[in-house]
Design a protein around this motif. Structure first.
Motif, PDB file in Angstrom:
ATOM      1  N   TRP A  49       0.823  -1.196   0.000  1.00  0.00           N
ATOM      2  CA  TRP A  49       0.000   0.000   0.000  1.00  0.00           C
ATOM      3  C   TRP A  49       0.859   1.248   0.000  1.00  0.00           C
ATOM      4  N   THR A  51       0.399   5.329   0.928  1.00  0.00           N
ATOM      5  CA  THR A  51      -0.514   6.201   1.650  1.00  0.00           C
ATOM      6  C   THR A  51      -0.068   7.647   1.488  1.00  0.00           C
ATOM      7  N   PRO A  52      -0.846   8.480   0.854  1.00  0.00           N
ATOM      8  CA  PRO A  52      -2.071   8.180   0.123  1.00  0.00           C
ATOM      9  C   PRO A  52      -1.739   7.578  -1.237  1.00  0.00           C
ATOM     10  N   SER A  83     -10.429   6.273  -4.786  1.00  0.00           N
ATOM     11  CA  SER A  83     -10.031   7.401  -3.942  1.00  0.00           C
ATOM     12  C   SER A  83     -10.651   8.693  -4.453  1.00  0.00           C
ATOM     13  N   TRP A 109     -10.993   4.828  -0.280  1.00  0.00           N
ATOM     14  CA  TRP A 109      -9.864   5.268   0.547  1.00  0.00           C
ATOM     15  C   TRP A 109     -10.249   6.480   1.385  1.00  0.00           C
ATOM     16  N   THR A 111      -9.051   9.492   2.146  1.00  0.00           N
ATOM     17  CA  THR A 111      -8.420  10.805   1.976  1.00  0.00           C
ATOM     18  C   THR A 111      -9.423  11.946   2.045  1.00  0.00           C
TER      19      THR A 111
END
Length: 170
Positions: A49, A51-52, A83, A109, A111
């Protein structure tokens, strides 16, 4: 109620599971689920992953999940990683992975708060595809709530704007 209860885990990830490939990690997840009496698992996000995530990260993560699902359609469903920071890329991914592919839901996601109207195009497309959206929500009592982390109230605001959409709180 007759028979054994049916249990599904709607929030699984490939990261943190033993295995070198998405297929090996999915085999491990399916094995864990079988041992625990879990009938089906819903998997989102791939091996590593960011992030972001960038728009390219979303596609790579979805590619990992697609590979992981390739041999386990009888036990697993995929949720497309999306996202609000990359709305157009997310819409393309929903079409690729849900409309044209085997995935059935959306992993949104964190964000942006769920109440942010910038997410509306993603939510509207998911509703058109009859794809539920997995959205993290928290009421953190220790003061660690981040500015972009949604509360259940944020999700309720999104749901009011999109009465045809379906949501899962994570």
């Amino acid at each position: 109620m007759t028979g054994a209860p049916r249990v599904w885990d709607a929030h699984c990830h490939l990261a943190g599971v033993a295995g070198r490939t998405p297929e090996e990690r999915m085999a491990a997840l399916v094995g864990y689920a079988a041992r625990l009496g879990i009938e089906r698992i819903c998997v989102s996000m791939g091996l590593q992953w960011a992030t972001p995530p960038t728009a390219d990260d979303l596609r790579r993560q979805n590619d990992d999940v697609l590979a992981a699902l390739s041999h386990h359609h009888d036990r697993a469903f995929g949720f497309c990683y999306a996202s609000g920071d990359h709305v157009e890329a997310s819409l393309r991914e929903l079409d690729r992975c849900i409309k044209n592919g085997p995935m059935v839901g959306v992993k949104l996601w964190v964000t942006r708060r769920a109440s942010d109207p910038a997410l509306d195009p993603i939510v509207a497309r998911a509703a058109e595809l009859h794809a539920p959206i997995l959205q993290h929500t928290w009421f953190k009592t220790d003061g660690t709530q981040q500015p972009d982390e949604s509360t259940p109230l944020d999700l309720a605001a999104m749901a009011r704007r999109h009465p045809d959409a379906r949501f899962l709180c994570g």
